[in-house]
Design a protein around this motif. Structure first.
Motif, short mmCIF file in Angstrom:
data_model
loop_
_atom_site.label_atom_id
_atom_site.label_comp_id
_atom_site.label_asym_id
_atom_site.label_seq_id
_atom_site.Cartn_x
_atom_site.Cartn_y
_atom_site.Cartn_z
N ASP A 135 30.41 82.64 6.12
CA ASP A 135 30.49 81.18 6.17
C ASP A 135 29.49 80.69 7.20
N GLY A 136 29.53 79.42 7.56
CA GLY A 136 28.57 78.85 8.51
C GLY A 136 27.34 78.28 7.80
N GLY A 137 26.61 77.43 8.50
CA GLY A 137 25.50 76.67 7.93
C GLY A 137 24.46 77.52 7.20
N ALA A 138 24.08 78.66 7.76
CA ALA A 138 23.02 79.47 7.15
C ALA A 138 23.54 80.32 5.97
N SER A 139 24.85 80.32 5.74
CA SER A 139 25.37 81.11 4.62
C SER A 139 25.09 80.42 3.28
N LYS A 140 24.54 79.21 3.34
CA LYS A 140 24.09 78.54 2.11
C LYS A 140 22.87 79.23 1.52
N ASN A 141 22.18 80.03 2.36
CA ASN A 141 20.90 80.62 1.98
C ASN A 141 21.13 81.89 1.13
N ASN A 142 20.87 81.78 -0.17
CA ASN A 142 21.13 82.90 -1.08
C ASN A 142 20.24 84.11 -0.79
N ALA A 185 20.77 83.07 15.59
CA ALA A 185 20.73 83.33 14.14
C ALA A 185 20.10 82.09 13.49
N GLY A 186 20.93 81.09 13.13
CA GLY A 186 20.37 79.84 12.61
C GLY A 186 19.39 79.20 13.59
N ALA A 187 19.56 79.48 14.87
CA ALA A 187 18.66 78.93 15.88
C ALA A 187 17.22 79.40 15.66
N LEU A 188 17.06 80.57 15.06
CA LEU A 188 15.71 81.06 14.76
C LEU A 188 15.06 80.19 13.68
N ILE A 189 15.88 79.72 12.74
CA ILE A 189 15.36 78.84 11.68
C ILE A 189 15.02 77.48 12.28
N GLN A 190 15.85 77.02 13.21
CA GLN A 190 15.53 75.76 13.92
C GLN A 190 14.20 75.90 14.66
N TRP A 191 13.96 77.07 15.21
CA TRP A 191 12.72 77.30 15.96
C TRP A 191 11.51 77.25 15.01
N SER A 226 12.65 71.33 7.10
CA SER A 226 14.11 71.37 7.22
C SER A 226 14.55 72.82 7.09
N ALA A 227 15.75 73.12 7.62
CA ALA A 227 16.26 74.50 7.59
C ALA A 227 16.34 75.02 6.15
N MET A 228 16.70 74.10 5.26
CA MET A 228 16.87 74.49 3.85
C MET A 228 15.58 75.07 3.23
N GLU A 229 14.42 74.54 3.69
CA GLU A 229 13.14 74.96 3.11
C GLU A 229 12.80 76.42 3.35
N VAL A 230 13.46 77.02 4.32
CA VAL A 230 13.07 78.39 4.69
C VAL A 230 13.26 79.36 3.51
N GLU A 231 14.24 79.07 2.66
CA GLU A 231 14.52 79.98 1.55
C GLU A 231 13.35 79.99 0.55
N THR A 263 30.20 84.53 10.56
CA THR A 263 29.84 83.11 10.55
C THR A 263 28.39 82.97 10.98
N TYR A 264 27.55 82.51 10.06
CA TYR A 264 26.13 82.32 10.35
C TYR A 264 25.90 80.88 10.79
N GLY A 265 26.05 80.64 12.08
CA GLY A 265 25.77 79.30 12.62
C GLY A 265 24.53 79.38 13.50
N THR A 266 24.56 78.64 14.61
CA THR A 266 23.49 78.72 15.60
C THR A 266 23.28 80.19 15.99
N GLY A 267 24.39 80.85 16.32
CA GLY A 267 24.42 82.30 16.48
C GLY A 267 25.31 82.86 15.39
#
Ligand code: ADP
Length: 495
Positions: A406-413, A306-312, A322-327, A261-265
């Motif tokens: 799964d988890g929020g960051a798993s959207k990132n292909n 994990a995702g917290a690094l993208i928030q940073w 936004s987190a989505m832009e990182v891809e 699960t790729y969430g905050t951690g």
């Protein structure tokens, strides 16, 4: 014919309810946040009454939105934030204190003292856990530091539970005081081999037996709702802690199957079948679920950032909005340009367990840009996962054939493609990413006969996208620089 399963997902920040049909489709859902209390640095508390009230509201709203009445529900599954500790009075049903949340560090010193007393191995052997403030045992002991409460506990007047137990107590109108082995296995009091509360551990932590719930299975007729409370008498037929529920919701039901699960951690969990594997590399041994006589054990690895690094990158470096832009940003460069990020903002978990490691961006040159940093960030998340999967491989002796995510960051292909390349393993993202709620529903549906067996469930779970290893990542220099970076930052903040 009852047409739905109600899944109760009692999270750390919100109470959720989801109604799921026979095809595994979520027909309606509702969610209410509740208050986080931080009474002192390192302390985190919840008001158990507020958890119950918001949970009730979420159930009522989800049913209403779906146009469903309580009598249409075939069974209820509960999944919950794990380890969080509630004590209440058996007569009044009222909590005697705020719930102490899994994140709460107030018993760290107590855990150090226990380690100094030389009982680490006793706990590890029996519970599969490390002595850490994270787990329920020392939180419960803390609540009983109050002499009044201790006396009431000794008199059998109080009940202890994790959030599953607390919600079931309330749903059953104070009749059922139960939990399941996946939740019990996070208390430091439950022997995962004998499947019973352990007298020696209870004695070390001075916990009277009368406080503890009955440990039932994770699936089956486990408890019943009260007519006045729920509007119908319905079987509560599935219970599991959130990470174990996600493992089941990903249908990782065979030994060697792993979910991340790729969430905050990140929470990486491997099903190890009917053997409890003792980790030599800082993984926790835990119970996945128990169904009838069958126990499925699991190995679990923790990654704090994990995702917290993208928030940073978004909130502190401000190189994305936004987190989505990182891809897109990471895709704007062909590789990391020699940049490595070590995401040790709060130390490192499995397999390093170094609370003094700190983060770093290494390998910068005059040509390093935002794109390289974004790419190195995605690689860092995938590399931490690789570290954990690799010790799962070696501890279990089972090679990982596929990682379900799964988890929020798993959207990132791009992240998942890099992950496939680093692990040289197929990555599978399911269509329905609500895997935690789905797992509780699956356990409940099997428990009440809504679904006949795992075969029938396998037609309910389906993949959205599979990522096969390809040669789009030059993995050797990435791995080499990672190893060097981990060494360079180890123990950085040592006093
Ligand atoms: P949690 O349950 O821990 O709150 P979620 O599963 O909701 O976490 O995921 C949120 C995390 O996912 C955030 O840390 C966010 O930075 C990260 N995230 C969201 N979308 C993306 C994306 N497209 N790429 C990378 N990370 C993302």
């Amino acid at each position: 014919m009852k047409k739905y399963i109600l899944s109760i997902d009692a999270g750390t920040t919100s109470s959720r309810a989801l109604v799921i049909d026979h095809q595994g489709v979520i027909v309606s859902k509702a969610q209410f946040e509740f208050t986080q209390f931080y009474p002192q640095p390192g302390w985190v508390e919840h008001d158990a009454i507020e958890i119950w009230e918001t949970q009730k509201k979420a159930i009522v709203q989800a049913l209403k939105e779906g146009g469903i009445s309580p009598g249409d529900i075939a069974g209820i599954g509960i999944t919950n934030q794990r380890e969080t500790t509630v004590v209440w009075n058996r007569t009044t049903g009222l909590p005697v204190a705020n719930a102490i949340v899994w994140q709460d560090r107030r018993t760290s010193e107590r855990c150090d003292k226990l380690k100094a007393d030389g009982v680490t191995d006793v706990f590890k052997k029996k519970t599969g856990l490390l002595l850490d403030a994270y787990f329920s045992g020392t939180k419960l002991e803390w609540i009983l530091n109050d002499q009044n409460l201790r006396q009431q506990a000794e008199n059998g007047e109080l009940a202890f539970g994790t959030i599953d137990t607390w919600l079931i107590w309330n749903l059953s109108g104070g009749k059922d005081h139960v939990t399941d082995p996946s939740n019990a296995s996070r208390t430091l009091l439950y022997n995962i081999h004998t499947l019973s509360w352990d007298a020696e551990l209870m004695s070390i932590l001075s916990i009277p037996k009368s406080l503890l719930p009955e440990v039932k299975d994770s699936s089956g007729n486990l408890a019943r709702t009260n007519l006045d409370v729920f509007g119908a008498e319905v079987s509560i037929s599935g219970i599991a802690g959130d990470q174990q529920a996600a493992l089941f919701g990903q249908l990782c039901v065979e030994p060697g199957m792993v979910k991340n699960t790729y969430g905050t951690g990140c929470f990486v969990v491997m099903n190890t079948g009917n053997v409890a594997i003792d980790s030599k590399n800082g993984l926790l041994t835990t119970i996945g679920w128990k169904i009838g006589k069958e126990v499925s054990y699991a190995l679990e690895g923790s990654i704090f950032v994990a995702g917290a690094l993208i928030q940073w990158l978004r909130d502190e470096l401000k190189i994305i909005d936004s987190a989505m832009e990182v891809e897109e940003l990471a895709s704007s460069v062909p590789d990391n340009g020699g940049v490595t990020i070590i995401p040790a903002f709060t130390g490192l978990g499995t397999p390093y367990w170094d609370q003094y490691a700190r983060g770093a961006i290494l390998g910068l040159t005059r040509g390093s840009g935002r794109g390289h940093i974004a790419r190195a960030a995605l690689e860092a998340i995938a590399l931490r996962t690789m570290d954990v999967v690799s010790v799962m491989n070696s501890d279990s002796g089972i090679p990982v054939k596929e990682l379900r995510v799964d988890g929020g960051a798993s959207k990132n292909n791009l992240l998942l493609q890099i992950q496939a390349n680093l692990l040289n393993t197929r990555i599978v993202r399911p269509k329905e990413v609500e895997t935690t709620a789905l797992g509780a529903a699956f356990l409940a549906g099997l428990g009440c006969g809504f679904w006949k067996n795992l075969d029938e469930l396998s037609s309910v779970w389906s993949a959205d996208k599979k990522f096969q290893p390809d040669n789009s990542t030059n993995i050797e220099p990435i791995k080499l620089n990672w190893t060097k970076g981990i060494k360079a930052t180890a123990g950085w903040a040592l006093p």
